[in-house]
Design a protein around this motif. Structure first.
Motif, PDB file in Angstrom:
ATOM      1  N   ARG A  85       0.814  -1.214   0.000  1.00 50.84           N
ATOM      2  CA  ARG A  85       0.000   0.000   0.000  1.00 50.84           C
ATOM      3  C   ARG A  85       0.855   1.275   0.000  1.00 50.84           C
ATOM      4  O   ARG A  85       0.693   2.156  -0.837  1.00 50.84           O
ATOM      5  N   HIS A  86       1.779   1.354   0.931  1.00 50.40           N
ATOM      6  CA  HIS A  86       2.595   2.563   1.052  1.00 50.40           C
ATOM      7  C   HIS A  86       3.679   2.630  -0.015  1.00 50.40           C
ATOM      8  O   HIS A  86       4.081   3.709  -0.430  1.00 50.40           O
ATOM      9  N   ALA A  87       4.113   1.482  -0.453  1.00 54.93           N
ATOM     10  CA  ALA A  87       5.094   1.457  -1.540  1.00 54.93           C
ATOM     11  C   ALA A  87       4.467   2.045  -2.809  1.00 54.93           C
ATOM     12  O   ALA A  87       5.105   2.806  -3.537  1.00 54.93           O
ATOM     13  N   VAL A  88       3.201   1.708  -3.045  1.00 60.57           N
ATOM     14  CA  VAL A  88       2.498   2.232  -4.216  1.00 60.57           C
ATOM     15  C   VAL A  88       2.320   3.744  -4.097  1.00 60.57           C
ATOM     16  O   VAL A  88       2.599   4.498  -5.039  1.00 60.57           O
ATOM     17  N   LEU A  89       1.901   4.175  -2.950  1.00 63.85           N
ATOM     18  CA  LEU A  89       1.745   5.618  -2.725  1.00 63.85           C
ATOM     19  C   LEU A  89       3.061   6.339  -2.967  1.00 63.85           C
ATOM     20  O   LEU A  89       3.110   7.371  -3.650  1.00 63.85           O
ATOM     21  N   ALA A  90       4.135   5.797  -2.427  1.00 63.33           N
ATOM     22  CA  ALA A  90       5.450   6.422  -2.576  1.00 63.33           C
ATOM     23  C   ALA A  90       5.859   6.484  -4.048  1.00 63.33           C
ATOM     24  O   ALA A  90       6.409   7.484  -4.511  1.00 63.33           O
ATOM     25  N   ALA A  91       5.548   5.427  -4.780  1.00 67.96           N
ATOM     26  CA  ALA A  91       5.903   5.394  -6.200  1.00 67.96           C
ATOM     27  C   ALA A  91       5.122   6.431  -6.990  1.00 67.96           C
ATOM     28  O   ALA A  91       5.628   7.031  -7.940  1.00 67.96           O
ATOM     29  N   LEU A  92       3.883   6.657  -6.583  1.00 67.45           N
ATOM     30  CA  LEU A  92       3.031   7.606  -7.302  1.00 67.45           C
ATOM     31  C   LEU A  92       3.351   9.069  -6.972  1.00 67.45           C
ATOM     32  O   LEU A  92       2.835   9.978  -7.624  1.00 67.45           O
ATOM     33  N   ASP A 135      11.592  -3.493   2.310  1.00 69.19           N
ATOM     34  CA  ASP A 135      11.884  -2.864   3.581  1.00 69.19           C
ATOM     35  C   ASP A 135      11.069  -1.581   3.739  1.00 69.19           C
ATOM     36  O   ASP A 135      11.171  -0.663   2.938  1.00 69.19           O
ATOM     37  N   ASP A 136      10.266  -1.567   4.774  1.00 74.90           N
ATOM     38  CA  ASP A 136       9.462  -0.389   5.116  1.00 74.90           C
ATOM     39  C   ASP A 136      10.285   0.893   5.106  1.00 74.90           C
ATOM     40  O   ASP A 136       9.857   1.912   4.572  1.00 74.90           O
ATOM     41  N   LEU A 137      11.436   0.820   5.736  1.00 75.56           N
ATOM     42  CA  LEU A 137      12.257   2.024   5.884  1.00 75.56           C
ATOM     43  C   LEU A 137      12.622   2.623   4.538  1.00 75.56           C
ATOM     44  O   LEU A 137      12.626   3.837   4.369  1.00 75.56           O
ATOM     45  N   VAL A 138      12.925   1.769   3.577  1.00 75.60           N
ATOM     46  CA  VAL A 138      13.310   2.262   2.254  1.00 75.60           C
ATOM     47  C   VAL A 138      12.122   2.962   1.598  1.00 75.60           C
ATOM     48  O   VAL A 138      12.283   4.007   0.962  1.00 75.60           O
ATOM     49  N   SER A 154       6.841   3.776  13.938  1.00 79.21           N
ATOM     50  CA  SER A 154       8.146   3.118  13.983  1.00 79.21           C
ATOM     51  C   SER A 154       8.200   1.883  13.074  1.00 79.21           C
ATOM     52  O   SER A 154       7.253   1.110  12.990  1.00 79.21           O
ATOM     53  N   ALA A 155       9.323   1.743  12.414  1.00 76.38           N
ATOM     54  CA  ALA A 155       9.502   0.657  11.436  1.00 76.38           C
ATOM     55  C   ALA A 155       9.916  -0.622  12.133  1.00 76.38           C
ATOM     56  O   ALA A 155      10.711  -0.615  13.058  1.00 76.38           O
ATOM     57  N   LYS A 156       9.356  -1.711  11.675  1.00 79.90           N
ATOM     58  CA  LYS A 156       9.792  -3.006  12.191  1.00 79.90           C
ATOM     59  C   LYS A 156      11.079  -3.414  11.476  1.00 79.90           C
ATOM     60  O   LYS A 156      11.268  -3.070  10.299  1.00 79.90           O
ATOM     61  N   PRO A 157      11.953  -4.113  12.163  1.00 81.43           N
ATOM     62  CA  PRO A 157      13.228  -4.495  11.542  1.00 81.43           C
ATOM     63  C   PRO A 157      13.045  -5.315  10.274  1.00 81.43           C
ATOM     64  O   PRO A 157      12.076  -6.054  10.147  1.00 81.43           O
ATOM     65  N   SER A 158      13.958  -5.137   9.359  1.00 81.86           N
ATOM     66  CA  SER A 158      13.861  -5.887   8.105  1.00 81.86           C
ATOM     67  C   SER A 158      14.706  -7.146   8.193  1.00 81.86           C
ATOM     68  O   SER A 158      15.687  -7.193   8.917  1.00 81.86           O
ATOM     69  N   PHE A 159      14.300  -8.173   7.464  1.00 85.88           N
ATOM     70  CA  PHE A 159      15.036  -9.417   7.515  1.00 85.88           C
ATOM     71  C   PHE A 159      15.431  -9.907   6.136  1.00 85.88           C
ATOM     72  O   PHE A 159      14.708  -9.703   5.169  1.00 85.88           O
ATOM     73  N   MET A 160      16.549 -10.524   6.120  1.00 82.35           N
ATOM     74  CA  MET A 160      17.044 -11.164   4.922  1.00 82.35           C
ATOM     75  C   MET A 160      16.230 -12.445   4.700  1.00 82.35           C
ATOM     76  O   MET A 160      16.018 -13.211   5.634  1.00 82.35           O
ATOM     77  N   ARG A 161      15.807 -12.647   3.499  1.00 82.37           N
ATOM     78  CA  ARG A 161      15.069 -13.874   3.201  1.00 82.37           C
ATOM     79  C   ARG A 161      15.384 -14.288   1.793  1.00 82.37           C
ATOM     80  O   ARG A 161      14.857 -13.735   0.838  1.00 82.37           O
TER      81      ARG A 161
END
Lengths: 189, 189
Positions: free
Chosen positions: A4-11, B94-97, A86-93
């Motif tokens: 959702r927020h990634a799309v908003l940011a892209a727009l 990643d949310d932060l990005v 606050s952002a939750k930590p990101s994880f490598m996957r």
DNA sequence: CGGTCGTACTCAAGGAAGTGAGTAGTCAGA
DNA sequence: TCTGACTACTCACTTCCTTGAGTACGACCG
């Protein structure tokens, strides 16, 4: 509620159609998130329903009509709220890393191939990002651009993507080299 | 079917209980995958049902009994099959990005705080990985260990985690610095 | 003039992952 | 002695992401 927020940011940077979004999220310029077309169309529909984006029909001849989306005031407010929480930590996957973890117990030949392939992709992506960065900063130096440029958000995320792909490439190459050496050492015995 | 193989890979090195797995996947030593306890218990149950792991009850007094799991022959074969099949590309998520991408349109103060916090976590994790690597290679040099050590898989994945956390830390610090500078520059106007 | 590629999107279904709450005994510290 | 933290695990629910198929039409290539 992350796509959702990634799309908003892209727009924020440009008025885009679902199809165009799908292109950049599928790869291309998707330096900061990844999603499939279906997800994006669904998310856009939800965002529009919630009033966070507004779509307008663009009639095209000689190709299908499309709907271009822009972020509304409410959308901006939602991004503001999201950014403040606050952002939750990101994880490598990563499948490949799991495979390397079990490298001592399985046949390494296909693994080495995959690592080499991945290193190539990472290199290509890093080069793409390098060019994108150059295009964004134009004639300015990075320092200068980051200090006084108007829109540094996309530049900073692109820097993240570049750094990520560079270490990815290095690690893949190193790991492939190690496994290759151990393979021949084992064959010699 | 991704966590599945991560669990199998983790059990290669040691016989573990669900609780112990949850600890390392929740963080700690989870240098290569992340999952919540519930997921792990569910996955272990499925793996046992499919005969890929075998559990044995360990009776303890002065604390609850536990079940320790080991990878079976079938489990190893499954890992072998998984490792040979081609890996899908990994993506940054990643949310932060995302937040940084929209940095030009929102209040950056909370963002800077999050970046600083994240940099701290990344640093701590990098230090942990550094110590883990030292412990694994013992008195040998890295070169020597990677050439002739018995189990290099975990070492290599730990190297990946270290590299990842290091660039993460650097990027967060750099980005926070850029945003801070722009913030004061704006205040001066 | 037929096949494939690119644009632009839709629908359905399944599996993976995250969220929240709960049980139950042990042990150390205030 | 009460509180909180640790070990060890379970159940229910929801949301997110992936997989796979399908529509429609114009453009380009041989």
């Amino acid at each position: 509620m992350a796509l959702r927020h990634a799309v908003l940011a892209a727009l924020l940077d440009a008025e885009l159609s679902g199809y165009q979004l799908a292109k950049s999220f599928g790869m291309g310029v998707a330096n900061f998130w990844h999603a499939l077309p279906q997800q994006l169309y669904a998310e856009l529909a939800r965002l529009e329903k919630d009033g966070l984006v507004a779509g307008r029909e663009v009639v095209q001849d000689s190709r299908p009509n499309k709907r271009l989306f822009t972020v509304t005031g409410a959308g901006l407010a939602e991004l503001e709220r999201f950014t403040a929480e606050s952002a939750k930590p990101s994880f490598m996957r990563d499948d490949l890393v799991v495979k390397v973890h079990s490298a001592d117990h399985v046949d390494t030949a296909p693994l080495i191939a995959q690592l080499t392939e991945r290193a190539g992709f990472a290199r290509a992506k890093a080069e793409l990002f390098t060019r994108l960065l150059e295009a964004m900063r134009g004639s300015r130096t990075e320092e200068e651009f980051l200090r006084r440029g108007e829109r540094v958000g996309p530049y900073l995320t692109c820097l993240a993507g570049l750094a990520y792909e560079q270490v990815n490439q290095q690690w893949c190459e190193r790991t492939a080299a190690v496994l290759r050496e151990r393979q021949t050492a084992r064959a010699d015995r």
